[in-house]
Design an enzyme around this catalytic site. Structure first.
Site, PDB file in Angstrom:
ATOM      1  N   LYS A   3     -44.176 -24.328  32.298  1.00  0.00           N
ATOM      2  CA  LYS A   3     -42.776 -24.367  31.872  1.00  0.00           C
ATOM      3  C   LYS A   3     -42.350 -25.776  31.456  1.00  0.00           C
ATOM      4  O   LYS A   3     -41.785 -26.001  30.381  1.00  0.00           O
ATOM      5  CB  LYS A   3     -41.890 -23.856  33.015  1.00  0.00           C
ATOM      6  CG  LYS A   3     -40.427 -24.155  32.884  1.00  0.00           C
ATOM      7  CD  LYS A   3     -39.840 -23.457  31.668  1.00  0.00           C
ATOM      8  CE  LYS A   3     -38.521 -24.052  31.280  1.00  0.00           C
ATOM      9  NZ  LYS A   3     -37.405 -23.207  31.415  1.00  0.00           N
ATOM     10  N   CYS A  23     -31.507 -28.532  29.869  1.00  0.00           N
ATOM     11  CA  CYS A  23     -32.949 -28.379  30.110  1.00  0.00           C
ATOM     12  C   CYS A  23     -33.804 -29.551  29.644  1.00  0.00           C
ATOM     13  O   CYS A  23     -34.458 -30.200  30.451  1.00  0.00           O
ATOM     14  CB  CYS A  23     -33.431 -27.082  29.463  1.00  0.00           C
ATOM     15  SG  CYS A  23     -32.538 -25.658  30.077  1.00  0.00           S
ATOM     16  N   ARG A  59     -23.330 -29.346  28.381  1.00  0.00           N
ATOM     17  CA  ARG A  59     -24.020 -30.309  29.238  1.00  0.00           C
ATOM     18  C   ARG A  59     -24.881 -31.247  28.384  1.00  0.00           C
ATOM     19  O   ARG A  59     -25.582 -30.808  27.491  1.00  0.00           O
ATOM     20  CB  ARG A  59     -24.906 -29.585  30.257  1.00  0.00           C
ATOM     21  CG  ARG A  59     -24.110 -28.909  31.365  1.00  0.00           C
ATOM     22  CD  ARG A  59     -25.018 -28.111  32.269  1.00  0.00           C
ATOM     23  NE  ARG A  59     -25.625 -26.983  31.556  1.00  0.00           N
ATOM     24  CZ  ARG A  59     -26.587 -26.224  32.063  1.00  0.00           C
ATOM     25  NH1 ARG A  59     -27.087 -26.475  33.247  1.00  0.00           N
ATOM     26  NH2 ARG A  59     -27.064 -25.208  31.365  1.00  0.00           N
TER      27      ARG A  59
HETATM   28  C1  UGA Z   1     -34.848 -24.873  25.947  1.00  0.00           C
HETATM   29  C2  UGA Z   1     -36.152 -24.199  25.495  1.00  0.00           C
HETATM   30  O1  UGA Z   1     -36.159 -24.051  24.065  1.00  0.00           O
HETATM   31  C3  UGA Z   1     -36.306 -22.831  26.151  1.00  0.00           C
HETATM   32  O2  UGA Z   1     -37.548 -22.260  25.794  1.00  0.00           O
HETATM   33  C4  UGA Z   1     -36.220 -23.017  27.688  1.00  0.00           C
HETATM   34  O3  UGA Z   1     -36.300 -21.764  28.363  1.00  0.00           O
HETATM   35  C5  UGA Z   1     -34.887 -23.682  28.035  1.00  0.00           C
HETATM   36  O4  UGA Z   1     -34.811 -24.954  27.372  1.00  0.00           O
HETATM   37  C6  UGA Z   1     -34.852 -23.869  29.537  1.00  0.00           C
HETATM   38  O5  UGA Z   1     -35.650 -24.650  30.058  1.00  0.00           O
HETATM   39  O6  UGA Z   1     -34.093 -23.171  30.212  1.00  0.00           O
HETATM   40  P1  UGA Z   1     -32.262 -24.638  25.277  1.00  0.00           P
HETATM   41  O7  UGA Z   1     -32.043 -25.843  26.131  1.00  0.00           O
HETATM   42  O8  UGA Z   1     -31.369 -23.455  25.422  1.00  0.00           O
HETATM   43  O9  UGA Z   1     -33.761 -24.086  25.473  1.00  0.00           O
HETATM   44  O10 UGA Z   1     -32.112 -25.121  23.767  1.00  0.00           O
HETATM   45  P2  UGA Z   1     -33.074 -25.419  22.528  1.00  0.00           P
HETATM   46  O11 UGA Z   1     -32.820 -24.423  21.478  1.00  0.00           O
HETATM   47  O12 UGA Z   1     -34.470 -25.625  22.919  1.00  0.00           O
HETATM   48  O13 UGA Z   1     -32.448 -26.809  22.020  1.00  0.00           O
HETATM   49  C7  UGA Z   1     -32.483 -27.973  22.849  1.00  0.00           C
HETATM   50  C8  UGA Z   1     -31.857 -29.143  22.121  1.00  0.00           C
HETATM   51  O14 UGA Z   1     -32.724 -29.616  21.084  1.00  0.00           O
HETATM   52  C9  UGA Z   1     -30.525 -28.833  21.420  1.00  0.00           C
HETATM   53  O15 UGA Z   1     -29.638 -29.899  21.629  1.00  0.00           O
HETATM   54  C10 UGA Z   1     -30.909 -28.701  19.966  1.00  0.00           C
HETATM   55  O16 UGA Z   1     -29.846 -28.953  19.086  1.00  0.00           O
HETATM   56  C11 UGA Z   1     -32.007 -29.744  19.859  1.00  0.00           C
HETATM   57  N1  UGA Z   1     -32.964 -29.546  18.745  1.00  0.00           N
HETATM   58  C12 UGA Z   1     -33.721 -28.418  18.678  1.00  0.00           C
HETATM   59  C13 UGA Z   1     -33.126 -30.547  17.797  1.00  0.00           C
HETATM   60  O17 UGA Z   1     -32.454 -31.588  17.832  1.00  0.00           O
HETATM   61  N2  UGA Z   1     -34.047 -30.368  16.802  1.00  0.00           N
HETATM   62  C14 UGA Z   1     -34.816 -29.254  16.714  1.00  0.00           C
HETATM   63  O18 UGA Z   1     -35.662 -29.168  15.789  1.00  0.00           O
HETATM   64  C15 UGA Z   1     -34.646 -28.252  17.678  1.00  0.00           C
END
Ligand code: UGA
Length: 450
Positions: free
Chosen positions: A222, A278, A346
């Site tokens: 994870k 996360c 957050r």
């Molecule tokens: C993340 C993981 O993607 C999930 O698989 C995991 O289950 C989850 O954490 C967790 O540990 O509970 P999440 O935090 O909901 O999910 O969001 P993401 O979609 O992964 O985005 C995380 C951050 O990265 C956001 O701020 C998003 O805007 C940013 N991001 C994402 C970028 O800046 N660039 C990208 O190319 C993708």
């Protein structure tokens, strides 16, 4: 399905706990959703979740009406009747970056008082590798199996990810217990088309992978997955900075680089960096747990420091465009959630940028379609929150788009241009079609994107 295996307790009604409860209680299980927060329990009792997540409320409502979802604060009521306990309690970070496992241990200890012999205790919360070995000691003399079943759902697409999962990982010392948990997900897979109809979610009818591992491996899978995705983002941001110094466009670069299936296009979107509950926590948690095991995780330290600097990198670039000084300028920040599709703010990069702009002496307006309320507690006193995009951009010198909500991506830029005083659009996620900005006679500033 064995009748005894139909009653499940889910500990914690946060993002993971509520999603898990909503799906299992619509898949033929009776679920006790346990929390100490009466506000969260009351929200569930009224058929709602305390946070915004597409499709979730209809599932909660149906299950609460059908009495297959029972919100409770009583371990005795829930755990003594259940054969499977999913722990989804929070793991906030300590000031030093390590995970605070107080709730993880507390929930296990409380459950141990009422758990029935033969039950399976399943850890879904993200914990540092090695935690399960310690937690399972609590159940040592109780004939209870302990397994790790890490959660991979993303906020904003939580139901889709849980119903149409890529993989389910279950890791523990008892193969029988692992199989018992895998069976639950097979049941979800069988029922997912009905569940997704209630939720209004459209999914892909392909089977996910079922992966059974050892306990430490499951925990490390994870954290490794999240760390790798965070690494991809920081890598893309490092390349974007180089693109800014040349005539390269980071979006073109990543489109072509990501077309190589060994690399993949996902999570190579440069911008204001990652936030949320996360990635920041899991990256610092991984660094800490490596350190505790005598391993230097320099690669993740670099990813983290690149991420921490992105907000000021963007603000400095914008400052240069506006004319060096932000003092007394009026700016709008669109997007306070840490990403689109959620009310979660957050560690939101939008909040960080808004606060940095205030520190630079700017008058800051802010707006988010879902996160205004949650974000308000973390916004600097100098930020004024607005209820609509149009009010927020009125008379401003520059607009910072910090979250890729459809409302912002599809905005009418000629209308925005009419409302603004100045003419700068700072696209902090490279999510806007540049031609729409240019056609409205506005100036565009992206991250590594001309
Ligand atoms: C993340 C993981 O993607 C999930 O698989 C995991 O289950 C989850 O954490 C967790 O540990 O509970 P999440 O935090 O909901 O999910 O969001 P993401 O979609 O992964 O985005 C995380 C951050 O990265 C956001 O701020 C998003 O805007 C940013 N991001 C994402 C970028 O800046 N660039 C990208 O190319 C993708």
């Amino acid at each position: 399905m064995n009748e005894n295996n139909k009653i499940i307790t889910v500990l914690g009604t946060g993002y993971v706990g509520v999603t898990t409860s909503a799906i299992l209680s619509n898949a033929g299980y009776t679920v006790y959703a346990l929390d100490i927060s009466e506000d969260r329990l009351n929200a569930l009792r009224s058929g709602k979740s305390f946070f915004y997540e597409e499709g979730l409320n209809p599932l909660i409502k149906k299950a609460v009406d059908d009495k297959t979802l029972i919100p409770t604060s009583s371990y005795e009521e829930a755990v003594s009747k259940s054969s499977i306990i999913f722990s989804c309690v929070g793991t906030p970070d300590n000031p030093d970056g390590s995970s605070n496992l107080e709730y993880v241990f507390g929930a296990a200890k409380e459950s141990a008082k009422f758990i029935q012999p033969g039950s399976v205790y399943v850890q879904k919360s993200t914990v540092p590798v090695g935690t399960g070995k310690e937690v399972s000691k609590i159940f040592k003399d109780l004939d209870v199996s302990y397994t790790s079943n890490p959660e991979f759902l993303r906020e904003g697409t939580a139901l889709f990810d849980t119903l149409f999962f890529d993989r389910i990982v279950v890791g523990g010392n008892s193969q029988q217990a692992n199989n018992q948990i895998l069976e639950i997900y097979k049941t979800v897979e069988q029922k997912r088309s009905d569940i997704s109809k209630i939720a209004g979610i459209i999914g892909k009818e392909i089977s996910g992978e079922y992966i059974s591992t050892g306990l430490d491996s499951a925990e490390l899978i994870k954290v490794t997955a999240n760390a790798f995705l965070a690494l991809k983002i920081s890598f893309a941001n490092s390349i974007a900075k180089l693109a800014d110094k040349t005539d390269a466009n980071v979006v073109e670069v990543m489109n072509a680089v990501g077309a190589d299936p060994r690399i993949g296009r996902a999570f190579l979107n440069a911008g204001r960096g990652y936030g949320g509950g996360c990635f920041p926590k899991d990256v610092s948690g991984l660094i800490m747990s490596a350190e505790q095991n005598g391993v230097a995780m320099e690669i993740m330290e670099a990813a983290s420091s690149v991420n921490n600097e992105m907000a000021s990198y963007i603000v400095n670039n914008a400052k240069a465009k506006i004319g060096k000084e932000l003092q007394g300028k009026k700016v709008a920040v669109l997007g306070l959630a840490f990403k689109s599709g959620t009310s979660d703010s957050r560690k939101s990069p939008g909040i960080k940028i808004a606060n940095l702009l205030v520190n630079e002496g700017a008058n800051v307006n802010a707006y988010d379609p879902e996160a205004n309320e949650e974000a308000s507690k973390d916004l600097n006193g100098g930020v004024t929150i607005f209820k609509s995009l149009n009010e927020c951009v009125k008379d401003v010198d520059a607009v910072f788009i910090t979250t890729d909500w459809p409302e912002f991506k599809e905005a009418d830029f000629s209308k925005i241009a009419d409302l603004m005083n100045g003419n700068l659009i700072v696209d902090c996620m490279n999510c806007i079609q540049i031609s729409n900005v240019v056609a409205a006679n506005l100036k565009y500033l992206g991250v590594g994107r001309k």
